[in-house]
Design a protein around this motif. Sequence first.
Motif, PDB file in Angstrom:
ATOM      1  N   PHE A 338      22.991 -54.111  13.945  1.00  0.00           N
ATOM      2  CA  PHE A 338      23.360 -53.738  12.880  1.00  0.00           C
ATOM      3  C   PHE A 338      23.139 -54.561  10.777  1.00  0.00           C
ATOM      4  O   PHE A 338      22.192 -54.457  10.279  1.00  0.00           O
ATOM      5  CB  PHE A 338      24.816 -52.760  12.373  1.00  0.00           C
ATOM      6  CG  PHE A 338      25.247 -52.443  10.829  1.00  0.00           C
ATOM      7  CD1 PHE A 338      24.947 -51.197  10.783  1.00  0.00           C
ATOM      8  CD2 PHE A 338      25.372 -53.341  10.066  1.00  0.00           C
ATOM      9  CE1 PHE A 338      25.146 -50.796   9.760  1.00  0.00           C
ATOM     10  CE2 PHE A 338      26.024 -52.755   8.799  1.00  0.00           C
ATOM     11  CZ  PHE A 338      25.873 -51.457   8.376  1.00  0.00           C
ATOM     12  N   ARG A 339      23.183 -55.625  11.919  1.00  0.00           N
ATOM     13  CA  ARG A 339      23.318 -56.659  10.353  1.00  0.00           C
ATOM     14  C   ARG A 339      22.355 -57.445  10.191  1.00  0.00           C
ATOM     15  O   ARG A 339      21.910 -57.643   9.292  1.00  0.00           O
ATOM     16  CB  ARG A 339      24.871 -58.378  11.035  1.00  0.00           C
ATOM     17  CG  ARG A 339      23.806 -58.312  12.299  1.00  0.00           C
ATOM     18  CD  ARG A 339      25.191 -59.960  12.481  1.00  0.00           C
ATOM     19  NE  ARG A 339      25.475 -60.786  11.807  1.00  0.00           N
ATOM     20  CZ  ARG A 339      25.693 -61.924  11.488  1.00  0.00           C
ATOM     21  NH1 ARG A 339      26.758 -62.208  13.105  1.00  0.00           N
ATOM     22  NH2 ARG A 339      25.583 -62.636  10.789  1.00  0.00           N
ATOM     23  N   TYR A 340      21.015 -57.211  11.367  1.00  0.00           N
ATOM     24  CA  TYR A 340      19.974 -57.477  11.214  1.00  0.00           C
ATOM     25  C   TYR A 340      18.632 -56.968  11.184  1.00  0.00           C
ATOM     26  O   TYR A 340      17.802 -57.611  11.348  1.00  0.00           O
ATOM     27  CB  TYR A 340      19.587 -58.684  12.439  1.00  0.00           C
ATOM     28  CG  TYR A 340      20.799 -60.111  12.626  1.00  0.00           C
ATOM     29  CD1 TYR A 340      20.560 -61.172  11.150  1.00  0.00           C
ATOM     30  CD2 TYR A 340      20.880 -60.565  13.153  1.00  0.00           C
ATOM     31  CE1 TYR A 340      21.740 -61.750  10.724  1.00  0.00           C
ATOM     32  CE2 TYR A 340      22.682 -61.357  13.456  1.00  0.00           C
ATOM     33  CZ  TYR A 340      22.010 -62.754  12.302  1.00  0.00           C
ATOM     34  OH  TYR A 340      22.743 -63.719  12.107  1.00  0.00           O
ATOM     35  N   ARG A 341      19.056 -55.660  11.249  1.00  0.00           N
ATOM     36  CA  ARG A 341      18.181 -54.498  11.204  1.00  0.00           C
ATOM     37  C   ARG A 341      17.778 -53.841  10.588  1.00  0.00           C
ATOM     38  O   ARG A 341      16.822 -52.721   9.723  1.00  0.00           O
ATOM     39  CB  ARG A 341      18.290 -53.459  12.226  1.00  0.00           C
ATOM     40  CG  ARG A 341      19.341 -52.082  12.297  1.00  0.00           C
ATOM     41  CD  ARG A 341      19.313 -51.172  13.249  1.00  0.00           C
ATOM     42  NE  ARG A 341      20.804 -50.854  13.135  1.00  0.00           N
ATOM     43  CZ  ARG A 341      20.342 -49.761  12.367  1.00  0.00           C
ATOM     44  NH1 ARG A 341      19.389 -49.137  12.140  1.00  0.00           N
ATOM     45  NH2 ARG A 341      20.970 -48.844  12.470  1.00  0.00           N
ATOM     46  N   ASN A 342      18.524 -53.920   8.651  1.00  0.00           N
ATOM     47  CA  ASN A 342      18.040 -53.374   7.605  1.00  0.00           C
ATOM     48  C   ASN A 342      18.617 -52.433   7.241  1.00  0.00           C
ATOM     49  O   ASN A 342      17.713 -50.948   7.385  1.00  0.00           O
ATOM     50  CB  ASN A 342      16.939 -53.887   6.994  1.00  0.00           C
ATOM     51  CG  ASN A 342      16.429 -53.260   5.700  1.00  0.00           C
ATOM     52  OD1 ASN A 342      17.688 -53.403   4.720  1.00  0.00           O
ATOM     53  ND2 ASN A 342      15.400 -53.502   5.151  1.00  0.00           N
ATOM     54  N   PRO A 343      19.495 -51.623   7.664  1.00  0.00           N
ATOM     55  CA  PRO A 343      19.831 -50.626   7.987  1.00  0.00           C
ATOM     56  C   PRO A 343      19.954 -49.699   6.822  1.00  0.00           C
ATOM     57  O   PRO A 343      20.061 -50.098   5.509  1.00  0.00           O
ATOM     58  CB  PRO A 343      21.317 -50.069   8.229  1.00  0.00           C
ATOM     59  CG  PRO A 343      22.033 -51.584   8.246  1.00  0.00           C
ATOM     60  CD  PRO A 343      21.030 -52.511   7.931  1.00  0.00           C
ATOM     61  N   ILE A 344      19.858 -48.238   7.207  1.00  0.00           N
ATOM     62  CA  ILE A 344      19.772 -47.340   6.137  1.00  0.00           C
ATOM     63  C   ILE A 344      20.878 -46.833   5.567  1.00  0.00           C
ATOM     64  O   ILE A 344      21.199 -45.832   6.300  1.00  0.00           O
ATOM     65  CB  ILE A 344      18.760 -46.378   5.905  1.00  0.00           C
ATOM     66  CG1 ILE A 344      17.037 -46.816   6.402  1.00  0.00           C
ATOM     67  CG2 ILE A 344      18.373 -45.535   4.810  1.00  0.00           C
ATOM     68  CD1 ILE A 344      16.331 -46.048   6.820  1.00  0.00           C
ATOM     69  N   LEU A 345      21.291 -47.263   4.238  1.00  0.00           N
ATOM     70  CA  LEU A 345      22.546 -47.036   4.113  1.00  0.00           C
ATOM     71  C   LEU A 345      22.261 -45.897   2.384  1.00  0.00           C
ATOM     72  O   LEU A 345      22.809 -46.727   2.015  1.00  0.00           O
ATOM     73  CB  LEU A 345      23.959 -47.981   3.461  1.00  0.00           C
ATOM     74  CG  LEU A 345      24.366 -48.731   5.191  1.00  0.00           C
ATOM     75  CD1 LEU A 345      24.766 -49.687   4.924  1.00  0.00           C
ATOM     76  CD2 LEU A 345      24.744 -48.102   6.049  1.00  0.00           C
ATOM     77  N   GLU A 346      22.112 -44.444   2.879  1.00  0.00           N
ATOM     78  CA  GLU A 346      22.168 -43.640   1.612  1.00  0.00           C
ATOM     79  C   GLU A 346      23.655 -43.543   1.151  1.00  0.00           C
ATOM     80  O   GLU A 346      25.001 -43.518   1.698  1.00  0.00           O
ATOM     81  CB  GLU A 346      21.249 -42.806   1.831  1.00  0.00           C
ATOM     82  CG  GLU A 346      20.017 -43.008   2.379  1.00  0.00           C
ATOM     83  CD  GLU A 346      19.058 -41.843   2.568  1.00  0.00           C
ATOM     84  OE1 GLU A 346      20.074 -40.828   3.933  1.00  0.00           O
ATOM     85  OE2 GLU A 346      17.603 -41.834   3.345  1.00  0.00           O
ATOM     86  N   LYS A 347      23.539 -42.753  -0.335  1.00  0.00           N
ATOM     87  CA  LYS A 347      24.247 -42.848  -1.101  1.00  0.00           C
ATOM     88  C   LYS A 347      25.220 -41.315  -0.817  1.00  0.00           C
ATOM     89  O   LYS A 347      25.006 -40.365   0.285  1.00  0.00           O
ATOM     90  CB  LYS A 347      24.127 -41.784  -2.330  1.00  0.00           C
ATOM     91  CG  LYS A 347      25.166 -41.627  -3.217  1.00  0.00           C
ATOM     92  CD  LYS A 347      25.148 -41.361  -4.796  1.00  0.00           C
ATOM     93  CE  LYS A 347      25.859 -41.232  -5.420  1.00  0.00           C
ATOM     94  NZ  LYS A 347      26.486 -39.851  -5.526  1.00  0.00           N
TER      95      LYS A 347
END
Length: 616
Positions: A338-347
Amino acid sequence: MCGIVGYIGTNAAAPVILEGLSKLEYRGYDSAGMAVYDGNQIQIKKSVGRLKVLEELTHGGATMPGVAGIGHTRWATHGAPSDVNAHPHYNAQETIAVVHNGIIENYLPLKDKLISKGYTFTSDTDTEVLAHLIDYYYKRTCKDGTEGNPLVAITKVMHRVQGSYALGILFADHPDQIFAVRKDSPLIVGQNEEGCFIASDVPALLKYTRTVYFIENQEVVRLRADHMHFYTVDEEEITKEPVTIEWDTDAAEKGGYEHFMLKEMYEQPKTVTDTLLPRLKNGDIVIEELCMTQEEICAIQKIFIVACGSAYHAGMTGKYVIEGIARIPVEVDLASEFRYRNPILEKGTMVIVISQSGETADTLAALREAQQRGHKVLGIVNVVGSSIAREADNVMYTWAGPEIAVATTKAYSAQLIALYLLAMKFGKVRGTIEQTQFQEMVEDLRRLPGQIEMLLANKNRIQRFANRYVGAKDVFFIGRGIDHAISMEGSLKLKEISYIHSEAYAAGELKHGTISLIETGTLVAAVATQNMLFQKILSNMIEVKARGAFVLAVTTQGNTEIEKAADYVIYIPDTNPYFTNSLAIIPLQLFGYYVAVGKGCDVDKPRNLAKSVTVE
Ligand code: M6R
């Protein structure tokens, strides 16, 4: 990883340090050492091997007189386990001793600098750099042959080093004091009438005091026999509030069980009860720590669950349960990914991190990553006051008490309960479950502790079965849906403590490669608790049997077809299909445990592992 302790007071320090280290050995156990000021100088004894080697070397501490000292139990990062790499580390004159939990990331440039100034190194560790760097700054504070200023030297070092550290430091010039500092590695201090203590974790202090102070990042503590002073990294004195630890003193003892792991498995009915009951109120689920309004719960678009190891497996179960009950999409991520894969965290995305220790470096980093992106994080955490508990926006504690065995059992079971409660709460608020269904599920939850007790009572039968597999080369765990999640945890339990190669597969995946590994006699544990998937898993069982596998089925009562297909059956009691993992895990834990015992493995301290993985 690594545990540190320290003591200064009216009693002999060495036995207190050994006692404290014995409670922290779960944090690392490849070598141990201690430094004690004997009235004239600092004496260090250290050795590769378990703590008992150090105990023998010092005759239980008797050969190390003195009332001030520090100790360490190691999980090697920089430099192989060896006598020289064991902590404590000295400066050249042997007047400063340091124990360290963490990693100094810029130790190489610092080492080069120190070498250019004439310092010589005897170990491969990053910690030795700290001993010499403290020496360097300490000497700069010595004016005209006067004693130096330890606090100034320590804070100068804190400004120079990068990485994580909890340190215990002893100065021969100041034998009436010991120092402790932290950044990103856990550290607590405590006091009683007989002295002051430092430790990496609560169990080391339980015998002496329940009133502790959690040290924050970049804080320094000066401990004397009868008082402690706290400072910032800029040497400003600060006051701190003590915290009372509720755990009882037996919590960190084996209490007659052969291993902590066995004791902790037997504590699961209580753990489940303690995590569950305070949140069941008047027929409803009340999770005050969630701090979310009904509108906020309804606004959740997606949930990310982030964790490592068994906590990740709990998260996998959480995915099936939350998606099934509350109809919210859930993504489960390994914290290290998670910390290195640039996760997509939308609103509208809710982030949940799960951790027993609350100190796992990757999980902590994932939490920070989510927060930096503007998301609030809910921590499901066991250790009160741990880093994740303190940094998460909201914390839902799993009330499992101290877990000492490296292989988690009771904390995992408590994590499942926390996830069921969240799923049901969300489902109820969002209207995805009917009130009658909700009430039935609450009743099923209430029955779990008794059902777990029944399964534990069956341990002799599982032990007999496990004894047949002490010589196994490979074991496979298969399941579909939620049963796949439990297979992953069953497989980890077996391999981490018995060193038998084992894999968990979504049963439908077998034909895509893995089935070629099945040989005559290979054990395949099939978890089959989901009615709607019985026929599917049945086919997979028959397929592996046809290739010579011996099939163990973990299933619910009355499945005649599964019974016929399996070579050996373990039944779990009836419960709601979403909660079966809480029951199916019990025989799998017992199986892993008894295979490891049968092989003569060190169950509580498996090779190469440590309880809290505080390094990347
Ligand atoms: O303390 P945490 O829950 O964050 O630890 C996560 C893993 O390191 C832990 O579950 C590990 O996999 C255990 N050895 C499993 O038994």
